[in-house]
Design an enzyme around this catalytic site. Structure first.
Site, PDB file in Angstrom:
ATOM      1  N   GLU A  60     116.150  71.356  40.967  1.00 58.71           N
ATOM      2  CA  GLU A  60     116.921  70.294  41.600  1.00 58.71           C
ATOM      3  C   GLU A  60     116.195  69.797  42.836  1.00 58.71           C
ATOM      4  OE1 GLU A  60     120.598  72.268  42.457  1.00 58.71           O
ATOM      5  OE2 GLU A  60     119.648  73.775  43.711  1.00 58.71           O
TER       6      GLU A  60
ATOM      7  N   ARG B 209     125.409  83.396  42.132  1.00 58.46           N
ATOM      8  CA  ARG B 209     125.723  83.588  43.538  1.00 58.46           C
ATOM      9  C   ARG B 209     125.306  84.974  43.980  1.00 58.46           C
ATOM     10  NH1 ARG B 209     129.900  80.526  42.047  1.00 58.46           N
ATOM     11  NH2 ARG B 209     131.767  81.507  42.158  1.00 58.46           N
TER      12      ARG B 209
ATOM     13  N   HIS C 251     118.519  79.808  47.800  1.00 54.14           N
ATOM     14  CA  HIS C 251     118.829  78.665  48.658  1.00 54.14           C
ATOM     15  C   HIS C 251     120.307  78.578  48.984  1.00 54.14           C
ATOM     16  CE1 HIS C 251     119.339  77.186  44.495  1.00 54.14           C
ATOM     17  NE2 HIS C 251     120.298  76.433  44.990  1.00 54.14           N
TER      18      HIS C 251
END
Length: 271
Positions: free
Chosen positions: A79, A157, A137
Site C-alpha cells: 500500500e 495486528r 507500521h
C-alpha cells in the site's frame, strides 16, 4: 453505468466524528475509512481515505508469495499513503529504529514496548510513503490521507494499545521484517501541483498530474484506470467527479481534465 465508484463508510474506534469536506460522518459514528468499491474492471486495487483521531494498531501485511504459499490465493497487501492533512506533530510509525529479532519483536508486542521501538516519522501534507509487504507500521493521531493498496483484507495486528480487538501474533511474526524503513527509497515529498510518478509497479501504478497528462504518463494507462481528483472537477464519460470522489474510466480518452486541476491516476499491473 456510473463512472463514480460507490462509497462505503467504515466505522473504526480510532476514527473521527467530524470529517473534512465533502465527507460527513453520520451522527454518533466515528468514521475511520472511506472506501471506494473496487470495480470489476480493476478488482485488484482499492482506494481509501483514512482519518485518525487515535493511533491505529501496529500491524503488518503478508506478500502475495506468502499468501499463495498458504493456499489462500493472491491476497498479499502492499500500500501507499499520500498525506492530505496533518495536525502539528502528527506521525506515521514505519519500521524500527534498529534491526530487531523475531523473538524480541514478539516480546515487545506482548508488553507494548514495540511502539517505542518503531520509527515515528513526522508528516506534513504532500508526504508520500510506500509500504511494502512485511513492513511493520501504524498510522498516528491527526492524519488524513489517501491510501492506494492491493485489494486484500488481510491485516495482522501485533499491538493495539489495549483495545479489545483480536491480535494475530503468530501470523504476524511469520511475515514481519524487523528492519529499518528505507526512507530514501520509499518516501517522497510531493509539491501540491507537481506532475510526478509516485509508484512505478510492480503491483500498481500511481501518478499525480496537473491538468492533462503528458504523453509519457498517458502511455502508462492504455486501458481502464482510476481517477482520483484532488483539486478541481474532472468528467469521466461525461460524469462530473470532484475531490472526495473516485472515478473509473474505461480509457484515458474518456476523461476531461480541469486545466489547473490536480488528480491521481492509478491502475493495477498484470503479474
Amino acid at each position: 453505468m456510473n463512472a463514480a465508484l460507490p462509497i462505503r463508510q467504515v466505522e473504526k474506534p480510532w476514527g473521527k466524528d467530524v470529517l473534512p469536506a465533502p465527507f460527513k460522518a453520520p451522527e454518533g459514528k466515528r468514521i475511520g475509512e472511506i472506501w471506494f468499491e473496487p470495480p470489476a474492471a480493476l478488482p485488484d486495487l482499492l482506494v481509501k481515505y483514512i482519518f485518525t483521531s487515535e493511533k491505529l494498531s501496529v500491524q503488518v501485511h503478508p506478500s502475495d508469495a506468502q499468501t499463495l504459499a498458504k493456499g489462500i490465493g493472491r491476497q498479499g497487501k502492499e500500500e501507499c499513503w499520500f498525506i492530505l492533512a496533518a495536525e502539528p506533530g502528527a506521525t506515521l510509525g514505519i519500521g524500527f529504529n534498529a534491526p530487531i529479532s523475531e523473538e524480541d519483536m514478539r516480546e515487545a508486542a506482548l508488553d507494548g514496548s514495540i511502539e517505542g521501538l518503531m520509527t515515528w516519522h513526522e508528516v506534513v501534507p504532500g508526504d508520500f510513503f510506500y509500504i511494502p509487504a512485511n513492513t511493520v507500521h501504524a498510522i498516528g493521531i491527526g492524519v488524513s490521507l489517501i491510501e492506494v493498496q492491493q485489494n486484500s483484507d488481510i491485516t495482522y495486528r501485533l499491538y493495539d494499545y489495549g483495545r479489545p480487538r483480536e491480535l494475530h501474533l503468530e501470523e504476524g511474526m511469520a511475515v514481519s521484517k524487523g528492519e529499518v524503513y528505507d526512507l530514501a527509497k520509499w518516501h517522497k515529498r510531493v509539491a501540491a501541483h507537481a506532475t510526478e510518478t509516485l509508484v512505478d509497479g510492480p503491483l500498481f501504478l500511481l501518478d499525480q498530474i496537473e491538468g492533462r497528462p503528458s504523453a509519457e504518463i498517458a502511455g502508462r494507462y492504455p486501458d481502464a484506470l482510476l481517477v482520483i481528483p484532488r483539486e478541481g472537477t474532472v468528467r469521466v464519460a461525461g460524469e462530473a467527479i470532484g475531490p472526495g470522489g473516485c472515478g473509473l474510466a474505461a480509457a484515458l480518452e474518456d476523461v476531461e481534465f480541469a486545466e489547473n486541476g490536480v488528480c491521481l491516476l492509478a491502475r493495477a499491473c498484470a503479474v
